[in-house]
Design an enzyme around this catalytic site. Structure first.
Site, PDB file in Angstrom:
ATOM      1  N   GLY A   1     -28.249  61.443  23.685  1.00  0.00           N
ATOM      2  CA  GLY A   1     -28.876  62.693  23.258  1.00  0.00           C
ATOM      3  C   GLY A   1     -28.227  63.905  23.884  1.00  0.00           C
TER       4      GLY A   1
ATOM      5  N   THR B   1     -25.640  65.934  23.032  1.00  0.00           N
ATOM      6  CA  THR B   1     -25.389  67.100  22.189  1.00  0.00           C
ATOM      7  C   THR B   1     -26.682  67.851  21.892  1.00  0.00           C
ATOM      8  OG1 THR B   1     -23.457  66.061  21.180  1.00  0.00           O
ATOM      9  CG2 THR B   1     -24.496  67.853  19.950  1.00  0.00           C
TER      10      THR B   1
ATOM     11  N   THR C   1     -21.058  66.652  31.200  1.00  0.00           N
ATOM     12  CA  THR C   1     -20.400  65.560  31.910  1.00  0.00           C
ATOM     13  C   THR C   1     -21.116  64.242  31.663  1.00  0.00           C
ATOM     14  OG1 THR C   1     -19.598  64.784  34.063  1.00  0.00           O
ATOM     15  CG2 THR C   1     -21.739  65.870  34.043  1.00  0.00           C
ATOM     16  N   HIS C   2     -20.332  63.169  31.633  1.00  0.00           N
ATOM     17  CA  HIS C   2     -20.875  61.809  31.624  1.00  0.00           C
ATOM     18  C   HIS C   2     -20.588  61.120  32.968  1.00  0.00           C
ATOM     19  CE1 HIS C   2     -21.983  62.108  27.505  1.00  0.00           C
ATOM     20  NE2 HIS C   2     -20.769  62.011  27.003  1.00  0.00           N
TER      21      HIS C   2
ATOM     22  N   TYR D   1     -34.668  60.966  25.831  1.00  0.00           N
ATOM     23  CA  TYR D   1     -34.421  61.170  24.408  1.00  0.00           C
ATOM     24  C   TYR D   1     -35.677  60.908  23.582  1.00  0.00           C
ATOM     25  CZ  TYR D   1     -32.279  60.455  19.792  1.00  0.00           C
ATOM     26  OH  TYR D   1     -31.964  60.521  18.471  1.00  0.00           O
TER      27      TYR D   1
ATOM     28  N   ASP E   1     -32.830  67.252  10.996  1.00  0.00           N
ATOM     29  CA  ASP E   1     -32.284  67.697   9.710  1.00  0.00           C
ATOM     30  C   ASP E   1     -31.405  68.927   9.871  1.00  0.00           C
ATOM     31  OD1 ASP E   1     -33.447  65.662   8.323  1.00  0.00           O
ATOM     32  OD2 ASP E   1     -35.195  66.818   7.679  1.00  0.00           O
TER      33      ASP E   1
ATOM     34  N   ARG F   1     -25.761  60.941  13.912  1.00  0.00           N
ATOM     35  CA  ARG F   1     -25.842  59.796  13.017  1.00  0.00           C
ATOM     36  C   ARG F   1     -27.215  59.673  12.347  1.00  0.00           C
ATOM     37  NH1 ARG F   1     -26.112  54.191  13.381  1.00  0.00           N
ATOM     38  NH2 ARG F   1     -27.147  54.377  15.383  1.00  0.00           N
TER      39      ARG F   1
END
Length: 328
Positions: free
Chosen positions: A81, A83, A142-143, A225, A262, A291
């Site tokens: 989540g 973005t 960052t990840h 999320y 949406d 997605r």
């Protein structure tokens, strides 16, 4: 390569070695920090994480990256989540400037700090240079796990929002994301490899629990999320309070509408799609960056055996009940 900062290990898993070329995983490597005493977690030894051999070329850029007090960071394991969270944070901190948000890609507004550790960038600047050159106040994605955050992070403690997600949802979403970029194997091969901690930024359990084991880090806000899906308005209000921002009900209604699935799936600034590809909106949902946006869509894509294996894997790796709830 001998390094004073990180320990590098080749992957020895026989299935990985036998299939790494055909699955486009030939440059994967395991990396473990040698210094992590500044991370406020007691009695803890971090694991090695999966990257590519590019890591060796940028380790100094990572370790010595300058962190600024007015930075805003969003951290997560991939496909959790990120973005969605970035767009929310950026707008809340920019007076809900929807026009600006739609006119400039999120990747520019919110540079991905360490992507050069994994992929080549599209221009001459590496990702650390791009983040460094971004004017303050910077918004940084960052990840990285906590053990690999830049040294100055723990001195400066910039405001950070961390988001996590059900591990089964992550596994499915991560497969589709990787397949659309480079991955050549099947879904089952990817998820079996994921359960061996051999996909980028793995192991996921240590990655997520690392953030949640931090002590006295009031600079970090934790989101889930699934909570954003079930109560977006409540999460938005929580983030507003974290950044000391206040908006009236009408403004928050507009923000929640902008952040709806949406709306997000049609928002080219957030989709990482090629703006010159006029057919991007007609792609199958699994071929798009944003997605399906469903909480339990893994039910439709995973076999009963795979679901049971993923749950068993999580329970074997996470013993504390309060931490187990982060993944199930």
């Amino acid at each position: 390569m001998t390094s004073a900062l990180f320990e590098y290990k080749n992957i020895t898993d026989p299935i990985h070695l036998a299939t790494k070329v055909e699955r486009a995983e030939e440059d994967y490597i395991l990396v473990k920090p040698k210094s992590y005493e500044n991370v406020p977690i007691e009695n803890w030894i971090p694991p090695a994480y999966c990257y590519t051999k590019r890591f060796q070329s940028y380790e100094d850029n990572l370790f010595n990256f300058e962190v600024r007090k007015d930075d805003v960071w969003v951290s997560s394991f991939p496909k959790s989540g990120t973005t969605w969270c970035q767009e929310m944070v950026w707008l809340i901190c920019h007076d809900l400037d929807f026009k600006a948000a739609k006119s400039e890609p999120l990747r520019t507004r919110f540079p991905f700090l360490e992507v050069s550790l994994i992929h080549d960038t599209l221009d001459e600047l590496n990702s650390f240079e791009r983040a460094r050159n971004t004017p303050s106040p910077r918004f940084i994605k960052t990840h990285l796990p906590v053990s690999m955050l830049p040294k100055q992070y723990w001195e400066v403690l910039p405001k950070t929002v961390h988001i996590h997600r059900n591990v089964k949802s992550v596994a499915v979403s991560y497969f589709h994301h990787s397949k659309n970029i480079f991955y050549k194997g099947t879904k089952e091969e990817f998820i079996r490899s994921f359960m061996k901690d051999l996909q980028f930024y793995s192991p996921i359990h240590n990655h997520v629990t690392g953030y949640h084991k931090l002590t006295n880090c009031k600079n970090i806000l934790y989101l889930k999320y699934e909570d954003m899906k079930s109560d977006l308005r409540g999460c938005v209000e929580t983030v507003c309070r974290f950044f000391n921002r206040s908006y009236d009900d009408a403004a928050l209604d507009l923000l929640c509408e902008h952040l709806s699935f949406d709306s997000m799936k049609q928002n080219l600034a957030c989709n990482y799609e090629n703006k010159d590809d006029h057919g991007w909106q007609s792609k199958h949902c699994d071929e798009r960056f944003i997605r399906r946006g469903q909480i339990d869509s893994w039910n439709e894509e995973l076999s009963k055996e795979m679901v049971e294996d993923l749950d068993r894997w999580t329970r074997n790796n996470v013993q504390q009940e309060n931490l187990l709830n982060l993944f199930i």
